[in-house]
Design a protein around this motif. Structure first.
Motif, PDB file in Angstrom:
ATOM      1  N   ASN A  19       3.412  -2.632  11.127  1.00  0.00           N
ATOM      2  CA  ASN A  19       2.254  -2.841  11.461  1.00  0.00           C
ATOM      3  C   ASN A  19       1.333  -2.877  10.199  1.00  0.00           C
TER       4      ASN A  19
ATOM      5  N   PHE B 226       0.793  -1.027   0.058  1.00  0.00           N
ATOM      6  CA  PHE B 226       0.037   0.023   0.064  1.00  0.00           C
ATOM      7  C   PHE B 226       0.837   1.051  -0.089  1.00  0.00           C
ATOM      8  N   GLY B 227       0.169   2.425  -0.597  1.00  0.00           N
ATOM      9  CA  GLY B 227       0.752   3.602  -0.548  1.00  0.00           C
ATOM     10  C   GLY B 227       2.297   3.762  -0.386  1.00  0.00           C
ATOM     11  N   ILE B 228       3.001   4.057   0.593  1.00  0.00           N
ATOM     12  CA  ILE B 228       4.257   4.677   0.588  1.00  0.00           C
ATOM     13  C   ILE B 228       5.260   3.490   0.307  1.00  0.00           C
ATOM     14  N   TYR B 229       4.836   2.142   0.702  1.00  0.00           N
ATOM     15  CA  TYR B 229       5.624   0.953   0.350  1.00  0.00           C
ATOM     16  C   TYR B 229       5.974   0.861  -1.060  1.00  0.00           C
TER      17      TYR B 229
ATOM     18  N   GLU C 253      -1.168   0.122   9.623  1.00  0.00           N
ATOM     19  CA  GLU C 253      -0.522   1.384   9.646  1.00  0.00           C
ATOM     20  C   GLU C 253      -0.076   1.689   7.927  1.00  0.00           C
ATOM     21  N   ALA C 254       0.230   0.550   7.217  1.00  0.00           N
ATOM     22  CA  ALA C 254       0.499   1.099   5.782  1.00  0.00           C
ATOM     23  C   ALA C 254      -0.643   1.206   5.017  1.00  0.00           C
ATOM     24  N   ARG C 255      -1.891   0.921   5.502  1.00  0.00           N
ATOM     25  CA  ARG C 255      -3.004   1.326   4.691  1.00  0.00           C
ATOM     26  C   ARG C 255      -3.681   2.524   5.003  1.00  0.00           C
TER      27      ARG C 255
END
Lengths: 448, 348, 242, 295
Positions: free
Chosen positions: D289, B119-122, D292-294
């Motif tokens: 976590n 997701f997102g930043i990753y 958190e990444a979502r």
């Protein structure tokens, strides 16, 4: 979304409706923008080119515009700054002496960044479109794809890309106006090897083993030199114990040094344009040196190298195919003027070289009588033998590049000295070639 | 809201807007006829190539909502593939450009797999790492195929037999045509099933999953398409400049491209056009002040993001909405003398 | 008793999110020591009203006076600093922090931080369960325990007024009794002024001094619990069976 | 044997460098959900401050550390105020992570180009905070590296204590977990956010002082630490302080081992390769976590 049905029906007796007002304003605005913008653009271009064309006829008092395509930002910014300062100093001198053929010179600096093909093309097209009298490019692409732009426009261009591919391109395409203000990188292989053999023959140094360990940053300049050195040494039956490429910047050389210390080579050869990297390396090497001659390429020519490496640098050898002749009066005068103007001494390569090239061009242009008669100026440059702060400039026919002395000519009045320095007691000592030397090779402390 | 009925159609535009677009294309196409200054044309061609790249990047970043920061690597892969094909098989340049696009699309699909679980930043960090690896491979290429940091060996361009001006014009029109095709393709995809699926996955992943919209399939499609367009952009770059260096995928070019996208308006159709155009203009206007160029671009980027979050396209559409509200207010209001007076006042 | 200046006085409040207005022209006042309950179906603006009062959303129009000071337009931390304590819907616990850390956060304002140890003891005294759970992370607690932590945290500083949002929401009946028992404790032992929001009458017996019935973002009926439960229309229309 | 010692020493040096720069990033991500791209500039600025204090003003290392801390604290706060704070109120309408990623990146561009204008392109030497070295089985370990490692670990520990025990530390964590609830507790986020970013930046600034002796001070000195810190924070899991600590040394180890065993050329690709693998198989890093990444 704005609905498009015809508006203004309710206008009636209420004067101007908002819709009508808007329509009117938009039309006027867009129209104005297009006409104004286009007009402005054309006018801008027009007026610029017109000043320059009148300039071109030679009867004007307008300053002569000189182009500089130098890497003032990006990874080569420190070289770029040296180049621009060298160019500016030369131009200031010429202007102070009444200018060129009575006209002042004006430097226009554009950023060649990392010499990406599109950037080089853009920058050169811009200079050509401004009809500059000459172009001083520091570095260029290694594929010469931007050369046709300048070849076509005709004004002389000087660069110091130090790459045989560029000069071969010039030769193959019979280009007459692109000059390389120093010898190509191939000289690095032969030059240092000759010197190493001299050391061995004279007994000044005995290698602990006939082997080398090469570390180089992966930019073309450093890499080409490292490869030339490796090939040259292998031809002389020296073994290459390691050939490591890395990406600038790198500060920790633990891994390299483990390998070097486990199997000490006769010569450690380090090639990089980044003074910090080479300074870090020599500092870490000096913590526990191996019985190896250390040769660091290029970066020691930048004054900051010594500030950074300090005592650790004593004993380091380095060379350059273009460098200010440290002990020479002409060079000393240049160094003084430069230091006075910029409150820092110049580096050993690019500042002096660009300074020389501007003067060289100005003399040729004066001989030609009109800086905008490009054919005449180019011919004059091609025939020039000019003695500058970096030694003698004369251009080989065809490739239009400088002779290296003593690699390709034994006449120091024609060839540009391929200089080798050793750092001794924090000073740069020029140990080769004669007649320019200011000192002699000494064994580094860790080899004594 | 009636998206379903418009699936597969270009966004509905009023006659005026359509006319405007055609006029705009015509005006832009006429530029090299009117201006023959080589410098202007040189940077315009480069800008148009960048626009092709930005169009595809905008598709992934803005419309599919995948933070792909590996786009410049895909672009470079397109260019290098084209070059390798030309050098080693003697394939004609136009076909090689397309093959470069296909190769880039293939790599892009490969890149799509690992992003699925992120997701997102990753995602941005993964794709950025991918780009770094590609750059290292190109620079340190042990076999010498890519020319390493020296740049790709010179190749013949698309129009080797034309004179300088004719060449510039030919490139200009070729790239402009690609821009138009790419922009319309993206517009069409945006309102197609694919586009709706992508936007659903972006905005409501749970809903998409519940409706059986497969992120795998759609994201791979999106990556394939954007990769192809970016690869073609790379191929055009190589053909036009006859060479390429890996520094075109460095941090500075990336920040400039991102600035273009953000300033124009991420995820909008005309954002890339406006952003690329404006920034090219600013860059060329600042060309005489190389030292401050990046500082100024950084400041502009900051100001736009903070104060004009939707980019310039967002600003324009908001202004238009406000203006049309203003007009409507005027027209729906009872024509009392008071109001009439006020509107006249506002009008003058 | 009602003559004294109210602790909370809301006049003509309009509030909502973006373009949708949920609270319309609402007037309400809570006197010192009173417990006022707002009753009404979901989605009719009760939570929004509380969020507007405590500053989490900015009212569109209207005035909010807290202990004689006008506070609408101020940010929530400033309002909290003036002694308004808000127990949010869904607890608003810091789920990766321990029970004790959560409680300590209740004493964050400078004025109460110094007295945090005493306050902690008081909260543990009132809710002994919390002492047992003090080192546990909030995310591992049951719903009822979480609610108690939320209430305990609200007691960590001097409250001029305590706003409680649907304390029975999502709890098993047994836990609801515990929670209301706790609220009663707070009201009786500490004499705290309370503004409470609930969906129905079921649990508020013995707690409410004044009840307001909220519909479509406005108050439609007010009175004591007794009066309202005798009002047939109210009972039939809004509240179902008692 | 000496190879192993070399790898371990290099791990200590590199890991500490990465740790110093990455802690701040983790802290900011944990509280503000921002991947702060200006952290690299803070390293760069810390280096220049150290150069100014130690070389130009010829003062001592303690002053340099304090000055760097102060300067980067102020600049970090300032960065937050111009690039993040104005966006806070529109948080829900924006792709907040993405937008702040870009704004902090914009600030970084401006900082490094201003440094180029002010200080010029050349690297400046920053003397070590402590000189001298100790020899361990034939391998040198400089006191500077040791000091860096100790500082890094002490700072990590101090930060951990600060977050666990102090009023403002609790507030920072509370804000990270539930912004609205924290505000109703009276936490002044308008002040807390800039201060958090100032604190994190100051850690990077301290890192810059130490790095100066190794990397020198230059306008681009922060680029590599930034990239490496990014690798570290992904590897460790964004927002996890302990994960960051492990990751810093793990990455340092992988890099040192790669240099010694397979050579310098392929070290960075190996590192990025590792990251690709980590993200493919553990999408949220070692300690991250998933929820958190979502966000």
């Amino acid at each position: 979304m704005a609905d498009q049905q015809s508006g203004g029906g309710s206008g009636g007796g209420r004067g101007l409706s908002r819709r009508k007002f808007l329509q009117g304003a938009t039309t006027a605005g867009v129209g104005g923008l297009v006409v104004g913008g286009a007009g402005g653009f054309v006018a801008g271009r027009g007026s610029k080119s017109s000043t320059n064309t009148t300039g071109g006829t030679g009867a004007s008092t307008e300053p002569i515009l000189i182009g500089s395509a130098s890497p003032v930002t990006g990874p080569f910014a420190s070289d770029g700054q040296q180049m621009v300062r060298g160019q500016q100093l030369a131009i200031d001198e010429i202007n102070a002496n009444g200018g060129l053929l009575g006209r002042q010179l004006k430097l226009q600096v554009l950023d060649s960044k990392a010499q990406e093909p599109d950037v080089m093309k853009n920058v050169l097209q811009k200079l050509v479109s401004q009809n500059v009298a000459a172009i001083f490019a520091g570095f260029t692409t290694y594929t010469s794809v931007e050369f046709p732009i300048v070849a076509q426009a005709g004004m002389p261009m000087f660069h110091v890309n130090t790459w045989h591919g560029n000069v071969e391109y010039v030769q193959q395409n019979n280009i007459t106006n692109i000059f390389q203000g120093d010898p190509s990188e191939t000289s690095y292989g032969s030059g240092f090897i000759t010197l190493v053999n001299q050391f061995i023959d004279s007994g000044a140094w005995t290698p602990s083993s006939k082997s080398t360990y090469v570390v180089t940053s992966n930019d073309p300049y450093s890499l080409a030199i490292a490869k030339a050195f490796k090939a040259g040494m292998e031809k002389q039956c020296w073994k290459t114990l390691g050939f490591e490429q890395y990406t600038v910047p790198q500060a920790d050389y633990g891994g390299q040094l483990v390998k070097i210390r486990n199997n000490p080579p006769g010569i450690v050869f380090f090639s990089s344009y980044a003074p910090g990297d080479e300074a870090s390396f020599i500092k870490q090497f000096a913590e526990s040196p191996t019985p190896s001659l250390v040769y660091e390429q290029y970066a020691p020519s930048i004054p900051e190298y010594l500030d950074l490496a300090k005592d650790a640098a004593n004993g380091v050898l380095w060379s350059t195919v273009v460098g200010v002749l440290a002990g020479d009066d002409r060079a000393k005068a240049f160094i003084d003027k430069f230091t006075q103007k910029f409150s820092r001494p110049p580096g050993f390569s690019n500042a002096g070289d660009q300074y020389d090239l501007v003067h060289l061009w100005a003399e040729a242009a004066a001989v030609a009588g009109d800086p905008f008669d490009f054919a005449k100026v180019n011919a004059a440059v091609a025939n020039t033998v000019y003695r500058g702060t970096c030694g003698a400039y004369s251009f080989l026919p065809g490739t239009l590049t400088c002779y290296p002395y003593p690699d390709e000519t034994l006449d120091p009045s024609l060839g540009m000295a391929h200089l080798t320095f050793q750092i001794q007691n924090g000073e740069q000592v020029l140990i080769s070639p004669d007649p320019y030397t200011t000192g002699k090779f000494e064994l580094p402390s860790w080899l004594r | 809201m009636n998206d379903a009925s418009r699936v597969g159609k270009l966004p509905k535009l009023s006659a005026g807007s359509r006319l405007g677009i055609v006029a705009l294309i015509a005006i832009v196409a006429a530029v090299p006829v009117v201006y023959t200054n080589h410098y202007v044309l040189t940077f315009l061609v480069t800008a148009l190539i960048t626009l092709v790249l930005n169009t595809s990047w905008n598709f992934v970043l803005g419309i599919a909502g995948v933070w792909n920061f590996g786009m410049l690597a895909i672009y470079a892969i397109g260019a290098y593939s084209e070059g390798l094909v030309m050098l080693h098989t003697g394939m004609p340049a136009p076909i090689a450009v397309l093959l470069g696009g296909v190769a880039a699309g293939a790599f892009s699909v490969l890149l799509a797999f690992p992003t699925l679980r992120l997701f997102g930043i990753y995602t941005s960090l993964l794709t950025f790492s991918f780009a770094q690896v590609v750059q290292f491979v190109i620079v340190n290429d042990p076999k010498g195929l890519t020319g390493g940091s020296f740049g790709f060996p010179t190749v013949k361009g698309l129009y080797p037999n034309l004179g300088p001006l004719a060449q510039l014009r030919a490139y200009y029109w070729t790239v402009l045509a690609v821009v138009v095709v790419a922009t319309f393709a993206v517009a069409w995809i945006r309102s197609s099933r694919l586009g709706i699926a992508l936007r659903t996955i972006r905005d409501a992943p749970a809903y998409a999953a519940a409706r059986g919209v497969s992120p795998l399939k759609y994201r791979m499609l999106a990556f394939a398409i954007s990769g192809f367009i970016a690869g073609v952009a790379g191929g055009l770059y190589l053909s036009y400049n006859q060479s390429i260096t890996s520094s075109v995928m460095g941090l500075t070019p990336m920040s400039i491209d991102v600035t273009m996208l953000v300033i124009g308006g991420l995820g909008t159709l005309f954002g890339p056009v406006i952003g690329t155009g404006l920034l090219t203009f600013i860059q060329q206007a600042l060309i005489d002040y190389p030292g401050v160029q990046l500082s100024i671009l950084g400041t502009i980027l900051l100001i736009i993001v903070v104060f004009v979050p939707g980019g310039l396209v967002g600003l324009i559409s908001r202004t238009r909405r406000r203006l049309s509200n203003w007009v409507e207010e005027d027209e729906t209001a009872l024509p009392t003398t008071e109001e009439a007076a006020r509107s006249t006042e506002a009008g003058t | 008793m009602t003559d004294a200046a109210p602790i909370l006085d809301v006049r003509g409040l309009w509030a909502g999110y973006g373009d949708s207005i949920v609270v319309r022209d609402l007037d309400l006042s809570v006197g010192a020591g009173q417990t006022v309950v707002m009753i009404g179906p979901n989605g009719h603006g009760k939570t929004t009203f509380l969020r507007a009062v405590c500053g989490l959303i900015r009212p569109v129009r209207g005035e909010v006076w807290l202990a004689g000071e006008r506070v609408d337009g101020r940010n929530p931390e400033a309002i909290a600093g003036m002694g308004l304590v808000h127990v949010m819907q869904g607890d608003g616990l810091f789920s990766d922090m321990t029970v004790e850390e959560n409680l300590l956060m209740g004493a964050f304002p400078t004025t109460s931080w110094g007295a945090r140890q005493g306050a902690l003891e008081r909260a543990y005294g009132l809710f002994p369960l919390l002492r047992e759970r003090r080192g546990q992370r909030a995310r591992t607690l049951s719903g009822g325990e979480r609610r108690l932590v939320g209430l305990g945290r609200a007691l960590m500083r001097e409250a001029r007024i305590l706003l409680i949002d649907e304390p029975s929401l999502g709890l098993a009946p047994v836990m609801i009794d515990t929670v209301y028992g706790a609220i009663r404790e707070i009201r009786e032992r500490l004499g705290t002024t309370i503004l409470l929001v609930e969906e129905n009458f079921t649990h508020i017996g013995g707690v409410a001094d004044v009840v307001h019935v909220v519909e479509m973002g406005g108050i439609v009926r007010s009175g004591s619990l007794e009066e309202l439960s005798n009002d047939r229309t109210v009972v039939e229309t809004y509240l179902g069976s008692l | 044997m000496s190879q192993i010692v070399a790898i371990l020493i290099s791990t200590l040096v590199l890991g500490s460098i990465y740790g110093l720069v990455a802690i701040g990033m983790t802290l900011i991500y944990g509280t503000l959900r921002i991947l702060d791209m200006s952290q690299g500039s803070m390293v760069m600025i810390g280096g220049f401050v150290a150069w100014g204090v130690l070389v130009v003003a010829n003062s001592d290392p303690v002053v340099a550390l304090v000055a760097a801390f102060a300067a980067t604290f102020v600049l970090g706060t300032f960065t937050q105020l111009i690039s993040v704070q104005p966006l806070m109120s529109r948080r829900s309408d924006l792709d907040f992570e993405m937008v702040t990623f870009i704004t902090t990146f914009a600030v970084a561009i401006v900082f490094s180009n201003l440094a180029l204008q002010i200080f010029g392109p050349f690297q400046k030497d920053v003397p070590p905070v402590i000189s001298g070295s100790v020899s361990i089985i034939g391998q040198n370990l400089s006191y500077q590296s040791l000091a860096m490692a100790v500082t890094s670990i002490v700072l990590m520990g101090a930060l951990g204590l600060f977050l666990a025990r102090t009023r403002w530390g609790l507030a920072i964590r509370a804000v990270a977990q539930d912004l609205d609830a924290a505000r109703t507790m009276g936490v002044p986020v308008g002040r807390l956010y800039p201060l958090t970013m100032g604190l994190a930046s100051a850690l990077a600034g301290i890192g810059g002082v130490f790095l100066g002796a190794q990397f020198f001070a230059s306008p681009t000195a922060g680029d590599l630490p930034l990239l490496e810190a990014l690798i570290v924070v992904i590897f460790g899991g964004l927002g996890s302080l302990s994960g960051t600590l492990y990751a810093a040394y793990a990455i340092g180890f992988i890099q040192s081992a790669a240099i010694v065993t397979i050579g310098e050329t392929w070290t960075l690709p190996v590192l990025y390769g590792v990251i690709l693998l980590v993200l493919i198989f553990r999408p949220y890093g070692l300690r991250g976590n998933p929820s958190e990444a979502r966000l």
